[in-house]
Design a protein around this motif. Structure first.
Motif, PDB file in Angstrom:
ATOM      1  N   VAL A 198       0.663  -1.127  -0.102  1.00 31.24           N
ATOM      2  CA  VAL A 198       0.080  -0.036   0.152  1.00 31.24           C
ATOM      3  C   VAL A 198       0.871   1.223  -0.112  1.00 31.24           C
ATOM      4  CG1 VAL A 198      -1.732   1.244   1.298  1.00 31.24           C
ATOM      5  CG2 VAL A 198      -1.943  -1.071   1.005  1.00 31.24           C
ATOM      6  N   LYS A 199       1.792   1.223   0.966  1.00 30.80           N
ATOM      7  CA  LYS A 199       2.729   2.364   0.898  1.00 30.80           C
ATOM      8  C   LYS A 199       3.464   2.548  -0.367  1.00 30.80           C
ATOM      9  CE  LYS A 199       7.145   3.986   2.923  1.00 30.80           C
ATOM     10  NZ  LYS A 199       8.093   3.440   3.936  1.00 30.80           N
ATOM     11  N   GLN A 200       3.907   1.430  -1.076  1.00 24.65           N
ATOM     12  CA  GLN A 200       4.697   1.342  -2.321  1.00 24.65           C
ATOM     13  C   GLN A 200       3.824   2.172  -3.351  1.00 24.65           C
ATOM     14  OE1 GLN A 200       6.035  -2.516  -2.708  1.00 24.65           O
ATOM     15  NE2 GLN A 200       7.404  -2.194  -0.483  1.00 24.65           N
TER      16      GLN A 200
ATOM     17  N   LYS B   2       4.689   5.375  -5.697  1.00 29.23           N
ATOM     18  CA  LYS B   2       4.832   5.044  -7.029  1.00 29.23           C
ATOM     19  C   LYS B   2       3.836   6.006  -7.961  1.00 29.23           C
ATOM     20  CE  LYS B   2       6.382   0.092  -7.094  1.00 29.23           C
ATOM     21  NZ  LYS B   2       5.894  -1.315  -7.430  1.00 29.23           N
ATOM     22  N   LEU B   3       2.808   6.153  -7.170  1.00 30.44           N
ATOM     23  CA  LEU B   3       1.850   7.162  -8.001  1.00 30.44           C
ATOM     24  C   LEU B   3       2.556   8.579  -7.695  1.00 30.44           C
ATOM     25  CD1 LEU B   3      -1.879   5.895  -6.925  1.00 30.44           C
ATOM     26  CD2 LEU B   3      -1.027   6.077  -9.251  1.00 30.44           C
ATOM     27  N   ALA B   4       2.927   8.658  -6.665  1.00 33.16           N
ATOM     28  CA  ALA B   4       3.640  10.002  -6.464  1.00 33.16           C
ATOM     29  C   ALA B   4       4.595  10.318  -7.582  1.00 33.16           C
ATOM     30  CB  ALA B   4       4.363  10.169  -4.958  1.00 33.16           C
ATOM     31  N   ALA B   5       5.499   9.324  -7.634  1.00 31.49           N
ATOM     32  CA  ALA B   5       6.612   9.456  -8.718  1.00 31.49           C
ATOM     33  C   ALA B   5       5.959   9.863 -10.145  1.00 31.49           C
ATOM     34  CB  ALA B   5       7.262   8.005  -8.620  1.00 31.49           C
ATOM     35  N   ALA B   6       4.948   9.011 -10.505  1.00 31.95           N
ATOM     36  CA  ALA B   6       4.240   9.391 -11.764  1.00 31.95           C
ATOM     37  C   ALA B   6       3.730  10.574 -12.115  1.00 31.95           C
ATOM     38  CB  ALA B   6       3.050   8.351 -11.937  1.00 31.95           C
TER      39      ALA B   6
END
Length: 380
Positions: free
Chosen positions: A217-219, A223-227
């Motif tokens: 869940v954290k990852q 990952k969405l943050a990076a996108a």
């Protein structure tokens, strides 16, 4: 227990403790303490001995009963647990945290053990018998090393342990029907088996949930943050003017908060979920004693039935049988007092910690909803 029932325990001295059982609101109960008190386990501190060759964690314990602060190591808790378990065989003691691997003193582990120890002392303080136990009060208040050792030796030589502890208990004169009590104890034992299974499943599911929150869940949030961040850079570099720059800033802000939300899930798993797991661990450890307690009662009832047969066969007198029945009744009163205490504690405990957890869940997701709402306004 057999020696107690048959008046053959051979103890002549007077017990240091006295406990009373009463009937209140139609239930058999331990008489409560008129001055309830609480204890706090805090300030875990790493200490050393043998010129630094051996290290350990000491915990500060303070009670509202005396206001005295004492320092105790895990081995002191372990010793006390053994003494209490041997003395009060009809009382379900809460568990200590699992023994620590030598040399491992990570902050998370120390914090976890402190919380379990806090639950342990809370349970002792709330129990009408354990809270008045001489050895417990010695553990809680003694600060002098010599007196501490003398108190330990006294506790280790205590004659009123096991079945003999029942000599310290005064119960109502009203005789009990052994068959009725046996049915109630067996019904309680069945319910405890159901509670153990339900608690086991809850522990299993919460452990899985905790791993997911701190892992996938954290990852996924990060990952969405990076996108979002990558997308924001593309708007920033398109040279299309202020509108694109505003979009780039909004996307970068979204990326930042998504990354923070990912970290928040991990914190939520470590704090809020961990508190539930600790509570369920304490409860499961407490009720693990119940089958043994029920078996003690079964032995006492069996001894009474054997006594009834012996009277019919002329092997013992009626007066001897009366004494056996009185002691079996006292045993039944003790078991039922503990059954009713455990039922009351169970209801109160689950009400408090499940309610607290759901309020924490509400606050956690409400904060997230507010953050997402604020982020959405940047795209209006």
């Amino acid at each position: 227990m057999e020696a107690y029932v048959l008046s053959a325990d051979g103890i002549k001295g007077q017990p240091g403790e006295r406990h009373e059982i009463i009937i209140a609101d139609g239930l058999i109960r331990w008489r409560g303490d008129s001055k309830p008190y609480v204890c706090t386990v805090d300030k875990p501190k790493k200490e050393t001995k043998m010129k630094g060759l051996k290290s350990f964690i000491a915990y500060s314990i303070t009670s509202s009963l005396s206001g005295i602060q004492v320092s105790r190591r895990y081995k002191h808790f372990d010793w006390l647990h053994e003494i209490l378990t041997a003395k009060y065989i009809t009382i379900a003691l809460p568990p200590l945290p699992e023994k620590q691997v030598s040399g491992r003193y990570e902050d998370d582990l120390i914090d976890h053990r402190k919380h379990i120890l806090q639950l342990w002392v809370e349970k002792i303080c709330r129990h009408p018998v354990l809270s008045k136990s001489d050895v417990w009060l010695h553990f809680l208040t003694c600060t002098d090393e010599k007196q501490w050792k003398n108190g330990k030796r006294k506790a280790e030589k205590d004659e009123y342990i096991g079945g003999s502890f029942l000599n310290c208990v005064t119960s109502p004169d009203a005789p009990l029907n052994p068959n009725d009590v046996e049915r109630q104890v067996e019904m309680f034992n069945r319910n405890i088996r159901q509670m153990e299974e339900g608690s086991r499943v809850l522990t299993e599911r919460m452990n899985t949930y905790q791993r997911l929150l701190g892992g996938p869940v954290k990852q996924n949030w990060q990952k969405l943050a990076a996108a979002f961040s990558a997308l924001g850079h593309s708007f920033k570099d398109d040279g299309a003017g202020p509108a694109s720059m505003r979009m780039a800033d909004a996307l970068q802000t979204t990326a930042h908060h998504y990354h923070v939300i990912g970290d928040d899930f991990e914190t939520h798993a470590k704090n809020d979920v961990e508190r539930v797991l600790e509570r369920v661990y304490s409860y499961r450890g407490t009720i693990s004693r119940v089958p043994d307690i029920c078996n003690i009662h079964k032995q006492a009832i069996t001894k009474w039935r054997n006594t009834e047969n012996a009277v019919v066969e002329g092997k013992i007198s009626e007066s001897q049988a009366v004494k056996v029945k009185q002691r079996v009744d006292n045993t039944s009163y003790v078991i039922m007092a503990e059954v009713n205490h455990l039922n009351a504690e169970k209801t109160e405990d689950f009400k408090q910690f499940i309610g607290a957890y759901l309020r924490q869940q509400q606050a956690f997701y409400q904060q997230m909803a507010n953050t997402l709402g604020d982020l959405a306004k940047q795209f209006e």
